[in-house]
Design a protein around this motif. Sequence first.
Motif, PDB file in Angstrom:
ATOM      1  N   TYR A   1       0.831  -1.211   0.000  1.00  0.00           N
ATOM      2  CA  TYR A   1       0.000   0.000   0.000  1.00  0.00           C
ATOM      3  C   TYR A   1       0.871   1.269   0.000  1.00  0.00           C
ATOM      4  CZ  TYR A   1      -3.384   3.466   1.687  1.00  0.00           C
ATOM      5  OH  TYR A   1      -4.167   4.578   1.826  1.00  0.00           O
ATOM      6  N   TRP A   2       1.953   1.252   0.784  1.00  0.00           N
ATOM      7  CA  TRP A   2       2.781   2.465   0.936  1.00  0.00           C
ATOM      8  C   TRP A   2       3.937   2.532  -0.061  1.00  0.00           C
ATOM      9  CZ3 TRP A   2       1.250   6.542   3.620  1.00  0.00           C
ATOM     10  CH2 TRP A   2       0.301   6.358   4.622  1.00  0.00           C
TER      11      TRP A   2
ATOM     12  N   ARG B   1       4.229   8.992  -1.797  1.00  0.00           N
ATOM     13  CA  ARG B   1       5.230  10.024  -1.495  1.00  0.00           C
ATOM     14  C   ARG B   1       5.220  10.335  -0.005  1.00  0.00           C
ATOM     15  NH1 ARG B   1       4.413  14.407  -6.188  1.00  0.00           N
ATOM     16  NH2 ARG B   1       5.659  15.602  -4.756  1.00  0.00           N
ATOM     17  N   PRO B   2       6.295  10.862   0.585  1.00  0.00           N
ATOM     18  CA  PRO B   2       7.553  11.177  -0.084  1.00  0.00           C
ATOM     19  C   PRO B   2       8.403   9.927  -0.294  1.00  0.00           C
ATOM     20  CG  PRO B   2       7.702  11.765   2.239  1.00  0.00           C
ATOM     21  CD  PRO B   2       6.318  11.276   2.016  1.00  0.00           C
TER      22      PRO B   2
ATOM     23  N   ASP C   1       6.411   4.931  17.914  1.00  0.00           N
ATOM     24  CA  ASP C   1       5.319   5.831  18.300  1.00  0.00           C
ATOM     25  C   ASP C   1       5.677   7.276  17.946  1.00  0.00           C
ATOM     26  OD1 ASP C   1       3.834   3.766  19.260  1.00  0.00           O
ATOM     27  OD2 ASP C   1       4.246   4.126  21.373  1.00  0.00           O
ATOM     28  N   ALA C   2       6.956   7.619  18.127  1.00  0.00           N
ATOM     29  CA  ALA C   2       7.387   8.990  17.813  1.00  0.00           C
ATOM     30  C   ALA C   2       7.205   9.281  16.323  1.00  0.00           C
ATOM     31  CB  ALA C   2       8.839   9.196  18.223  1.00  0.00           C
ATOM     32  N   LEU C   3       7.456   8.280  15.490  1.00  0.00           N
ATOM     33  CA  LEU C   3       7.237   8.477  14.043  1.00  0.00           C
ATOM     34  C   LEU C   3       5.763   8.763  13.753  1.00  0.00           C
ATOM     35  CD1 LEU C   3       9.455   5.729  12.390  1.00  0.00           C
ATOM     36  CD2 LEU C   3       9.618   8.173  11.986  1.00  0.00           C
ATOM     37  N   TYR C   4       4.879   7.943  14.354  1.00  0.00           N
ATOM     38  CA  TYR C   4       3.437   8.179  14.202  1.00  0.00           C
ATOM     39  C   TYR C   4       3.094   9.595  14.639  1.00  0.00           C
ATOM     40  CZ  TYR C   4       1.362   3.508  13.378  1.00  0.00           C
ATOM     41  OH  TYR C   4       0.957   2.318  12.836  1.00  0.00           O
ATOM     42  N   ALA C   5       3.638   9.956  15.801  1.00  0.00           N
ATOM     43  CA  ALA C   5       3.316  11.271  16.370  1.00  0.00           C
ATOM     44  C   ALA C   5       3.785  12.402  15.461  1.00  0.00           C
ATOM     45  CB  ALA C   5       3.941  11.396  17.761  1.00  0.00           C
ATOM     46  N   MET C   6       4.837  12.136  14.670  1.00  0.00           N
ATOM     47  CA  MET C   6       5.314  13.173  13.748  1.00  0.00           C
ATOM     48  C   MET C   6       4.669  13.014  12.374  1.00  0.00           C
ATOM     49  SD  MET C   6       9.274  13.839  14.676  1.00  0.00           S
ATOM     50  CE  MET C   6       9.755  12.199  15.074  1.00  0.00           C
ATOM     51  N   ALA C   7       3.466  12.441  12.375  1.00  0.00           N
ATOM     52  CA  ALA C   7       2.680  12.283  11.146  1.00  0.00           C
ATOM     53  C   ALA C   7       3.458  11.549  10.060  1.00  0.00           C
ATOM     54  CB  ALA C   7       2.182  13.643  10.645  1.00  0.00           C
ATOM     55  N   THR C   8       4.279  10.596  10.486  1.00  0.00           N
ATOM     56  CA  THR C   8       5.035   9.792   9.531  1.00  0.00           C
ATOM     57  C   THR C   8       4.629   8.334   9.728  1.00  0.00           C
ATOM     58  OG1 THR C   8       6.875  11.331   9.597  1.00  0.00           O
ATOM     59  CG2 THR C   8       7.388   9.112   8.834  1.00  0.00           C
ATOM     60  N   GLU C   9       4.181   7.723   8.665  1.00  0.00           N
ATOM     61  CA  GLU C   9       3.751   6.334   8.773  1.00  0.00           C
ATOM     62  C   GLU C   9       4.995   5.446   8.905  1.00  0.00           C
ATOM     63  OE1 GLU C   9       0.763   4.736   8.996  1.00  0.00           O
ATOM     64  OE2 GLU C   9       2.048   2.970   9.117  1.00  0.00           O
TER      65      GLU C   9
ATOM     66  N   HIS D   1       5.787   3.121   6.064  1.00  0.00           N
ATOM     67  CA  HIS D   1       6.299   3.822   4.890  1.00  0.00           C
ATOM     68  C   HIS D   1       7.773   4.178   5.065  1.00  0.00           C
ATOM     69  CE1 HIS D   1       5.822   7.414   1.937  1.00  0.00           C
ATOM     70  NE2 HIS D   1       6.306   6.361   1.350  1.00  0.00           N
ATOM     71  N   TYR D   2       8.100   4.714   6.228  1.00  0.00           N
ATOM     72  CA  TYR D   2       9.458   5.228   6.448  1.00  0.00           C
ATOM     73  C   TYR D   2      10.457   4.109   6.752  1.00  0.00           C
ATOM     74  CZ  TYR D   2      13.336   7.797   8.507  1.00  0.00           C
ATOM     75  OH  TYR D   2      14.581   8.283   8.789  1.00  0.00           O
TER      76      TYR D   2
ATOM     77  N   ILE E   1      -3.612  11.142  20.263  1.00  0.00           N
ATOM     78  CA  ILE E   1      -2.889  11.334  18.994  1.00  0.00           C
ATOM     79  C   ILE E   1      -3.110  10.164  18.039  1.00  0.00           C
ATOM     80  CG2 ILE E   1      -0.683  10.370  19.808  1.00  0.00           C
ATOM     81  CD1 ILE E   1       0.683  12.729  18.367  1.00  0.00           C
TER      82      ILE E   1
ATOM     83  N   LEU F   1      -2.441   6.932  18.593  1.00  0.00           N
ATOM     84  CA  LEU F   1      -1.504   5.803  18.675  1.00  0.00           C
ATOM     85  C   LEU F   1      -2.217   4.541  19.113  1.00  0.00           C
ATOM     86  CD1 LEU F   1       1.618   7.456  20.344  1.00  0.00           C
ATOM     87  CD2 LEU F   1       1.469   6.521  18.060  1.00  0.00           C
TER      88      LEU F   1
ATOM     89  N   LEU G   1      -3.165  11.202   9.327  1.00  0.00           N
ATOM     90  CA  LEU G   1      -1.817  11.779   9.208  1.00  0.00           C
ATOM     91  C   LEU G   1      -1.890  13.305   9.222  1.00  0.00           C
ATOM     92  CD1 LEU G   1       0.194   9.673   6.582  1.00  0.00           C
ATOM     93  CD2 LEU G   1       0.618   9.880   9.014  1.00  0.00           C
TER      94      LEU G   1
ATOM     95  N   ARG H   1      -2.557  14.513  12.673  1.00  0.00           N
ATOM     96  CA  ARG H   1      -1.397  14.372  13.552  1.00  0.00           C
ATOM     97  C   ARG H   1      -0.371  15.473  13.333  1.00  0.00           C
ATOM     98  NH1 ARG H   1      -2.206   8.671  13.472  1.00  0.00           N
ATOM     99  NH2 ARG H   1      -0.677   8.219  11.875  1.00  0.00           N
TER     100      ARG H   1
ATOM    101  N   PHE I   1       8.036  12.376  24.446  1.00  0.00           N
ATOM    102  CA  PHE I   1       7.927  11.059  25.076  1.00  0.00           C
ATOM    103  C   PHE I   1       8.734  10.992  26.367  1.00  0.00           C
ATOM    104  CE2 PHE I   1       6.539  10.412  20.814  1.00  0.00           C
ATOM    105  CZ  PHE I   1       5.579   9.427  20.908  1.00  0.00           C
TER     106      PHE I   1
ATOM    107  N   HIS J   1       7.850  17.169   6.233  1.00  0.00           N
ATOM    108  CA  HIS J   1       6.556  17.825   6.007  1.00  0.00           C
ATOM    109  C   HIS J   1       6.620  19.256   5.508  1.00  0.00           C
ATOM    110  CE1 HIS J   1       4.800  14.346   7.775  1.00  0.00           C
ATOM    111  NE2 HIS J   1       5.351  14.544   8.937  1.00  0.00           N
TER     112      HIS J   1
END
Lengths: 266, 262
Positions: free
Chosen positions: A41-42, A46-47, A139-147, A150-151, B63, B65, B89, B92, B99, B121
Motif C-alpha cells: 500500500y505504501w 510520497r515522499p 510511536d514517535a514516528l506516528y506522532a510526527m505524522a510519519t507512517e 512507509h518510512y 494522537i 496511537l 496523518l 497528527r 515522550f 513535512h
Amino acid sequence: MSSSARLLHSVRTPLEAVGLRTTALFEEAGRFFFILYQTGYWLLRRPFDGRQWLRQMVRVGVDSIPVVGLTALFTGMVMALQTYRGFERFHAEAYVGSVVSLSLTRELAPVLAALMIAGRIGSSLAAELGSMRVTEQIDALYAMATEPIHYLIVPRVAATTLMLPPLVACADGLGILGGYGVAVGLMGANPVVYWEKTFQYLDLNDVFSGLIKAAAFGLILSVTGCAKGFFTSGGAEGVGRSTTAAVVMASLVILISDFFLTKLLF
Amino acid sequence: MNPSPTPAPSPAAPPKIAVVDLWKSFSGKPVLKGLTVEISSGESLVIVGGSGAGKSVFLKHLIGLIRPDRGRVIVDGQDLTSADAAVGLELRKKFGMSFQEGALFDSLDVFENIAFPLRRHTRMTAAEIADRVRECLELVHLPGVERKSPSELSGGMRRRVGLARAIAMKPEILLFDEPNTGLDPITSAVIDNVIVEMREHLPVTMVTITHDMKSAFRIADRVAMLREGVLIATAPPDEFRRIPDPYIQKFIAGEPLEEEVA
C-alpha cells in the motif's frame, strides 16, 4: 478432584494447548500479511526516501557479498568434490560441471543465500525495529505524522527483495568457479570438457527461475523480520525473542516455500 | 464531587480536543472506563494519577496511537478515531509529542532528530531548517548540541531534545508523557520552566500526564485526576488543592492510602 473432573482436566489441557498454538499461528500469519499488505500500500506513495532505499540496499546487498560469496564458493567446491567422487564410480565425471551448475542456479544458490541473509539481515531487521518499538521511536514516528511502515519497512523490504537476485547471481558465478577450481585443479578434470559441460545443459530459464526464487525469498525474509520487530513487546527480552523468532521463522518459511516455488517455476 | 469532572462546553468557543466516552481494555482488563473531557484552545491541562491509572493510554488515544474500544477523540471538530489513514496523518500534523525517555532516533544526531519532521513535512531550505533547529534548541536551553548523538546525552538532555523536536513544526497541540519521571528535582524544575516558557512563546494547547504534583501545579491551567480509568476531578490548581477528596489529598501529600497501609 473427582475422577470426572480429572478426566475433563486431562482432556482440556492438551486441547487448550492446541488451541493456543493454533491461535498463535494465525496471529503470526495475520501479522505477516498485514505487513506485506501495508508495504504494498505504501510502496509508491510520497515522499520517496531515496537515501533510505540506497542505504538499505548497500546494507543488504553490498555488505552481504562476502558472506554469500564465501557460502556459494565453498558450496560449489564441495559439490564438485562429492559429485566427482560419486560419478567416478560409473565413469560419468564429465557431467560434474552440469550437475554443479544446475544444482547451484536452480536450488542451492538461492536457498543458501536466502538462509544466510535471513541470519544476517532478518535478525537485524527484527532487532532494529524491535528496539525502536520498545523505546517508543515507532510511536514517535506516528506522532510526527510519519507512517512507520512507509518510512521504516518499505525501504527495508524493497531493498532486500531487490538485492537478493543480484546476490544470487554472484553466488551462481562464484559457486560455478569454485566447482571448476576443485574439479580441474584438484581432481584433474579436463578444463575444456568441464567448462563445456557446465553450460551445455544450463538454460537461461534455470538462472532466471533461481533469481525469481531469490526475490521471493528476499520478500519473505524481510517481511518476517520486519513483522517480528514491528510487533515486539516486552522490553529487551522481547527484542531478543523477536530476533531469534525472525531467523527461525524466516528460515522455515524459505525452506517450505522453496518446494512450492520450485513446483511452480520448473 | 466539586468541581464537576466534565466541564460544560462553552457554546462560544468549541474545544480544541473533545474526548467523548472513551473506553479501552487490554486482555479483558478495562483501563479507560468512559472517560470524557474537553480541552480548550490554548489551555494547559495536566492529568495526574497513580501508576496504572491509564494516563499513558489516554494520552496515546489523543494522537491516535491507540484506537479506543468505544468513544471518540475529536480534534478541531474532526473525529480522529474514525479518520482514514490520510486524514489521520493530516490531523497528527497538528500535534507535537514529547515522550517519557525522549524517544530520539538512535541512528540520527540531535540536529537530524529535530530536523526530521521539517524535512518530511515542509519545503524549508537547508538554511531555514538549520535556523529552526537552533531556535528550538535555544528554547529548551540546549544550544550547541546539534552534532551529538542521543547516546551522548543525559536523561534530562534527551527529554529536552525530545521537547525541541516536538515543537519544531510549531504544533497547535503539545502532548507531554511524564516529562519529569526519574529526573532529579533540579532538572525536573528546569523541564517545567522550559514548558512554561514554551507556552509564553508558542500559542499552544498542552496536555501533560504526570504523577509529580509539584510539576503539575507549576504548568497547569487545569489539573485532572485520573483514577482507575475515570476522571474523578478536574479543577484549576488552586481549587484542585482544596478538593476534599481523601484520595486526592493523599496523592497531593504523597501519603499512602489506608487500605495500602493495612
